[in-house]
Design a protein around this motif. Structure first.
Motif, PDB file in Angstrom:
ATOM      1  N   ASN A 124      14.318  32.695 -46.117  1.00  0.00           N
ATOM      2  CA  ASN A 124      14.867  33.502 -46.229  1.00  0.00           C
ATOM      3  C   ASN A 124      15.850  33.790 -47.237  1.00  0.00           C
ATOM      4  N   THR A 125      16.379  32.270 -47.357  1.00  0.00           N
ATOM      5  CA  THR A 125      17.807  32.042 -47.988  1.00  0.00           C
ATOM      6  C   THR A 125      17.706  31.784 -49.444  1.00  0.00           C
ATOM      7  N   ALA A 143      15.789  34.906 -51.530  1.00  0.00           N
ATOM      8  CA  ALA A 143      16.021  35.230 -51.687  1.00  0.00           C
ATOM      9  C   ALA A 143      17.353  35.706 -53.295  1.00  0.00           C
ATOM     10  N   ARG A 203      15.437  35.949 -56.773  1.00  0.00           N
ATOM     11  CA  ARG A 203      15.672  37.167 -57.124  1.00  0.00           C
ATOM     12  C   ARG A 203      14.599  37.745 -57.985  1.00  0.00           C
ATOM     13  N   THR A 222      14.826  38.545 -40.558  1.00  0.00           N
ATOM     14  CA  THR A 222      16.778  38.583 -41.028  1.00  0.00           C
ATOM     15  C   THR A 222      17.316  37.555 -40.979  1.00  0.00           C
ATOM     16  N   ARG A 259      22.153  35.740 -42.503  1.00  0.00           N
ATOM     17  CA  ARG A 259      23.064  36.055 -43.779  1.00  0.00           C
ATOM     18  C   ARG A 259      22.553  37.131 -44.073  1.00  0.00           C
ATOM     19  N   ARG A 292      19.386  38.352 -45.087  1.00  0.00           N
ATOM     20  CA  ARG A 292      18.561  37.818 -46.203  1.00  0.00           C
ATOM     21  C   ARG A 292      16.411  38.118 -45.209  1.00  0.00           C
ATOM     22  N   TYR A 333      10.459  38.775 -45.956  1.00  0.00           N
ATOM     23  CA  TYR A 333       9.626  38.689 -46.782  1.00  0.00           C
ATOM     24  C   TYR A 333       8.555  38.582 -46.279  1.00  0.00           C
TER      25      TYR A 333
END
Length: 401
Positions: free
Chosen positions: A209-210, A213, A216, A242, A245, A247, A250
């Motif tokens: 996830n991080t 993110a 972008r 999630t 953080r 994030r 997705y």
């Protein structure tokens, strides 16, 4: 591509002639098509297809000769049988000259993946056509092709250039990592390449996830040598959760091979053993895949009009679904953008901006096979690659050390 540009300058194809470009897999075909479009002086004077599709064309064109040879004409979905018959046909010089009349130049990519009968086709064509062939034995993942027959043949050719460096990236960390894996040396992190120990799917999902993110919106391909509990758990966590953080989530979709996709559709279809065309179409509508429904409806209509068929068995429908799924994969350009997940085998011959490799605790094969798998995964990336390893001790073992 450079050699092809030189060849068409020295001996331009005549009016009506084209370059025949063949690959083993659909991913390589699409990439090769893009490369050919950029060759100076070539224009659209080329035809790019898979070797299996080319073999099917040869068999269709020379069906009468197949019958004269006492062989059976394979069905549309009998791919290996079709290739074998095509190889036998191309052993006839007359058939090779027929191909040469339209295609004086052959370009072949990923030759290391050719089975014996597919290699027979290429070797027959090379007797008359100007053949430009690319292969990297280390990228062959099929253990049954070792020693590699195509590689052994190509090594005997006098005019060859060794290309042992990935060509799709200039990122030094990616190049160094690929070189280390290939040479069975320790793999080191750098800008654009990193390896992390993530024992649980939740931890790996948080990392993923991080990572997503931070890109972008740039595309990410999640690649794994084994689609089992670890990889499936990571993708499911990232798609639904999630991290600490904030994030995510997705959504990431697993790619399916055409055979598995067709089988999955058939598993959802409720249909008698012998169904009417209207029953078969109604069952397809219930599945909800509009593209497949349209293709099946068109096929059923043709059967009714041209063959006066009104009864369809499950076996016949299943065979047609596999054929339709294979054609969709063949002709539709993949969306190599966004977020997607696949096996290393499914990623072969493709390229992506960013790659995340999920390396589970258990990976089949010996140390050499593991290096081949990791090398194929790393070299899919053009910009960056993140590796998430489930067992810490793996970091001190091949293919990482």
């Amino acid at each position: 591509m450079q050699r092809l540009a030189e060849t068409i300058v020295a001996a331009p194809p005549r009016e009506g002639q084209k370059v025949l470009a063949l690959t083993f897999m659909h991913g390589a075909r699409r990439r090769l098509d893009e490369r050919l479009a950029a060759v100076p002086g070539l224009g659209r004077r080329y035809e790019c297809t898979t070797l299996d599709s080319f073999a099917a064309r040869i068999v269709r064109r020379w069906q009468s000769l197949v019958v004269q040879m006492g062989a059976r004409v394979p069905t549309e979905t009998e791919y290996d049988e079709t290739v074998a018959v095509a190889a036998t046909l191309l052993a006839n010089p007359e058939v090779v000259l027929w191909v040469k009349a339209s295609f004086p130049i052959l370009v072949l990519d990923e030759a290391q993946d050719l089975t014996r009968s597919r290699l027979d086709i290429v070797q027959s064509l090379a007797t008359e056509l100007t053949a430009l062939i690319a292969a990297d034995e280390f990228q062959c993942l099929d253990a049954t092709l070792r020693p590699n027959p195509a590689w052994e043949w190509l090594k005997e050719q006098e005019d060859h250039i060794a290309l042992e460096k990935p060509m799709r990236t200039t990122v030094s960390a990616l190049l160094e990592a690929a070189t280390a894996v290939r040479a069975a040396e320790p793999v080191h992190a750098g800008k654009g390449f990193s390896v992390n120990f993530t024992p649980k799917p939740a931890m790996a999902g948080g990392f993923l996830n991080t990572y997503i993110a931070g890109l972008r919106g740039s595309s990410v391909a999640v690649i794994t040598p084994s689609i089992k509990s670890f990889a499936e758990g990571v993708v499911a966590w990232t798609s639904q959760r999630t991290n600490s953080r904030g994030r995510g989530p997705y959504p990431i979709v697993w790619e399916q091979a055409e055979t598995k996709r067709a089988e999955a559709v058939m598993d959802r279809i409720v249909l008698p053993a012998d169904a009417t065309c209207s029953q078969a179409l109604a069952a397809m509508v219930d599945v909800g895949d509009r593209a497949l429904v349209r293709e099946v409806a068109s096929w059923l209509d043709r059967l009714g009009r041209t063959r006066n068929k009104s009864i369809i068995t499950r076996e016949v429908l299943a065979e047609r679904l596999q054929f339709i799924c294979a054609n969709q994969r063949r002709f539709q350009r993949p969306i190599d953008r966004g977020l997607m997940a696949m096996s290393v085998h499914g990623a072969k011959n493709r390229e992506f901006e960013n790659v995340v490799i999920l390396w589970p605790a258990a990976v089949a094969g010996d140390d050499d096979q593991k290096r081949r798998l990791l090398y194929n995964a790393i070299t899919r990336a053009k910009s960056a690659c993140l590796v998430l390893v489930q067992l810490q001790k793996q970091l001190g073992q091949p293919p990482f050390a």
